[in-house]
Design a protein around this motif. Structure first.
Motif, mmCIF file in Angstrom:
data_model
loop_
_atom_site.group_PDB
_atom_site.id
_atom_site.type_symbol
_atom_site.label_atom_id
_atom_site.label_comp_id
_atom_site.label_asym_id
_atom_site.label_seq_id
_atom_site.Cartn_x
_atom_site.Cartn_y
_atom_site.Cartn_z
ATOM 1 N N ALA A 369 -74.706 -90.014 -3.609
ATOM 2 C CA ALA A 369 -74.276 -89.960 -2.209
ATOM 3 C C ALA A 369 -75.466 -89.679 -1.306
ATOM 4 O O ALA A 369 -76.416 -88.974 -1.692
ATOM 5 C CB ALA A 369 -73.218 -88.892 -2.028
ATOM 6 N N TYR A 370 -75.397 -90.231 -0.103
ATOM 7 C CA TYR A 370 -76.446 -90.008 0.894
ATOM 8 C C TYR A 370 -75.825 -89.419 2.145
ATOM 9 O O TYR A 370 -74.821 -89.934 2.669
ATOM 10 C CB TYR A 370 -77.148 -91.333 1.244
ATOM 11 N N GLU A 371 -76.420 -88.347 2.664
ATOM 12 C CA GLU A 371 -75.968 -87.695 3.895
ATOM 13 C C GLU A 371 -77.129 -87.691 4.886
ATOM 14 O O GLU A 371 -78.111 -86.981 4.696
ATOM 15 C CB GLU A 371 -75.504 -86.260 3.604
ATOM 16 N N GLY A 372 -77.018 -88.527 5.906
ATOM 17 C CA GLY A 372 -78.080 -88.646 6.899
ATOM 18 C C GLY A 372 -77.745 -87.926 8.183
ATOM 19 O O GLY A 372 -76.750 -87.204 8.282
ATOM 20 N N ILE A 373 -78.577 -88.129 9.197
ATOM 21 C CA ILE A 373 -78.378 -87.466 10.490
ATOM 22 C C ILE A 373 -77.933 -88.451 11.562
ATOM 23 O O ILE A 373 -77.740 -88.067 12.707
ATOM 24 C CB ILE A 373 -79.687 -86.770 10.943
ATOM 25 N N GLY A 374 -77.800 -89.719 11.213
ATOM 26 C CA GLY A 374 -77.266 -90.696 12.149
ATOM 27 C C GLY A 374 -78.275 -91.280 13.115
ATOM 28 O O GLY A 374 -77.907 -92.088 13.971
ATOM 29 N N HIS A 375 -79.544 -90.886 13.018
ATOM 30 C CA HIS A 375 -80.565 -91.455 13.912
ATOM 31 C C HIS A 375 -81.918 -91.371 13.207
ATOM 32 O O HIS A 375 -82.063 -90.716 12.166
ATOM 33 C CB HIS A 375 -80.611 -90.725 15.246
ATOM 34 N N VAL A 409 -78.100 -86.772 -1.852
ATOM 35 C CA VAL A 409 -79.386 -86.877 -1.153
ATOM 36 C C VAL A 409 -79.115 -86.665 0.328
ATOM 37 O O VAL A 409 -78.264 -87.358 0.903
ATOM 38 C CB VAL A 409 -80.045 -88.248 -1.389
ATOM 39 N N ALA A 410 -79.795 -85.724 0.948
ATOM 40 C CA ALA A 410 -79.541 -85.401 2.355
ATOM 41 C C ALA A 410 -80.855 -85.287 3.124
ATOM 42 O O ALA A 410 -81.887 -84.895 2.567
ATOM 43 C CB ALA A 410 -78.750 -84.103 2.468
#
Length: 496
Positions: A369-375, A409-410
């Motif tokens: 899984a990937y957790e990003g910040i949206g920008h 993964v973040a």
């Protein structure tokens, strides 16, 4: 991936000496010139200009001194004539004394002129055209003038003397003038000027010689350092001694010592890399040799296929080990191979690497899984090395996680720092072992697969340090697994 920095000669000692000589030969034509020449070029022309300026003022001073001496004689002559000039009943009597000419007898080549004019301007005696450009005051003071008379430059002294005779027309003050040609004055001033200029030129010449001698003494420590460096062995990188070194040269020696420390660290890292490579590759090569020999002895096709499959796995493991070792060598700060940086999107880079490794996770039945910040998360960094860092983090998490588990993964931002975290649900790392896992080739027995090289976290830490960041290990959620967090600065570009 190319981790080499250039081919090495077969005989390093001989080739290095030849290369050094060639480098000096190539550099010689383009050197910056001698320091002595530079100092002299900057010192002597200003001295010459100052000498010319001083010569001008010296000539003026010599002429003024000569004029003062000769003007005293002119003034005395005018006053002597004035003392012998009288008037009675309107009749002016002038008795020019011998003393008025006595001071000029030594200058036989000079011409003497005199004149006395009555208050109305009429000539009493002397030369009628010998008149000053303006009348002096009638208080008995003497004025000196430079003018041309009879085609010659003369120095003229003029004085007005009151005779107190009421019978005189136009007043009672007569004008007395006395003049002398200036040839003797100029000759004497020239002689004084030449003598002074000769003394000054001699002083400048002596000063230049002293400067050359002083420069030779001042640069002698540099020559000693040069001789000391030339006499050194090729592999001698010990610091240069600072004994009897002038304070002006000390910063240069300190910079040389600092550079040699960096070279020594780099060479030590290269030697360590070669030793580790030789030690670590020996075992995979031995395994490959054994498997190949075993396969050659087989006649059963199925057994041969199984042997070749095992040979392929060993080859892939050896290739991965070689690639990771080359990456680690490039990432070490002492090698200076990670200095090139450019603006990049860290969040996008991490997401791309996670997507590339998704098939590996799927193959091992692991939920990635990937957790990003949206920008975008922009920073200055070396994109290939950061990609290698993230790849090692995710690859390690997948390899050490059991089937059916999850790897997260973040990417997050906190102020001026970005944080990349990779969390798994594997066996984790005991607290006592967490510092040791950053050592090269260190592996915890009984964990992960047999293809691990023990270089993943070492690579991660070197790349993070090269970017001014740090790596932290902590327990996963609920105390299960491991979370690796990498903090990287966003606002500045650290030095490599």
């Amino acid at each position: 991936m190319d981790g080499t920095s250039g081919s090495r000669p077969a005989n390093p000692g001989t080739d290095d000496r030849e290369h050094g000589a060639a480098a000096r030969a190539v550099a010689a034509p383009g050197h910056g010139g001698s320091l002595r020449q530079r100092v002299l070029v900057w010192l002597l022309p200003p001295l010459a200009v100052l000498l010319l300026i001083n010569a001008f003022f010296t000539h003026r001073s010599a002429l003024d001194a000569v004029n003062q001496a000769y003007d005293r004689t002119l003034t005395a002559s005018v006053r002597a004539i004035g003392e012998r000039t009288h008037s009675l009943g309107g009749q002016i009597q002038v008795d020019i004394p011998y003393a008025a000419f006595e001071g000029f007898e030594a200058d036989a080549a000079e011409r003497i002129f005199h004149a006395v004019f009555d208050p109305a301007g009429g000539l009493v005696t002397g030369y009628a055209d010998l008149r000053p450009p303006e009348l002096p005051a009638d208080d008995g003071s003497v004025r000196i003038f430079d003018l041309t008379h009879a085609g010659e430059t003369v120095r003229l002294a003029a004085m007005r003397k009151r005779l107190y005779d009421p019978a005189l027309r136009g007043g009672d003050a007569v004008l007395i003038v006395f003049a002398e040609t200036t040839g003797a004055r100029r000759a004497l001033a020239h002689d004084l000027f030449v003598a002074s200029l000769q003394r000054q030129s001699l002083l400048v010449a002596v000063g230049a010689i002293l400067v050359l001698a002083a420069l030779g003494t001042a640069f002698r420590p540099l020559l000693r350092v040069r001789d000391h460096m030339r006499a050194r062995d090729e592999e001698d990188l010990t610091p240069v001694r600072m004994e009897r070194v002038p304070s002006e040269i000390a910063p240069l020696i300190d910079a040389v010592n600092h550079h040699m420390e960096r070279l020594s660290a780099m060479l030590a890292a290269r030697r360590r890399f070669l030793a580790d490579a030789a030690h670590q590759i020996r075992t995979p090569l031995a395994v490959l040799t054994t498997q190949a020999e075993y396969g050659l002895r087989q006649t059963d096709p199925e057994e041969m296929l199984a042997t070749f499959a095992s040979l392929l796995r060993s080859t892939r493991a050896a290739r991965r080990l070689a690639n990771q070792m080359l990456t680690l060598s490039r990432a070490e700060a002492v090698n200076g191979l990670i200095g090139e940086r450019a603006a990049l999107d860290l969040a996008g880079l991490v997401k791309e690497v996670a997507m590339e490794l998704a098939p590996l996770a799927l193959k091992r039945d692991i939920d990635l899984a990937y957790e990003g910040i949206g920008h975008a998360l922009t920073m200055q960094g070396n994109a290939p090395m950061l990609r290698e860092m993230v790849s090692n983090l995710i690859d390690n998490a997948i390899r050490y996680s059991p089937p059916g588990s999850a790897v997260t993964v973040a990417v997050a931002a906190f102020g001026e720092d970005a944080v990349v975290s990779v969390c798994d649900q594997g066996p984790g790392i005991p607290t006592a072992e967490r510092e040791r896992v950053f050592q090269r080739f260190y592996r915890i027995l009984g964990q992960g697969d047999s293809e691990g090289s023990g270089l993943g976290l070492a690579i991660v830490r070197e790349i993070a340090l090269a970017h001014g960041g740090r790596v932290t290990l902590r327990d996963g959620a609920g105390g299960r697994g491991l979370c690796v967090e990498v903090e990287l600065p966003l606002g500045s570009t650290p030095s490599a």
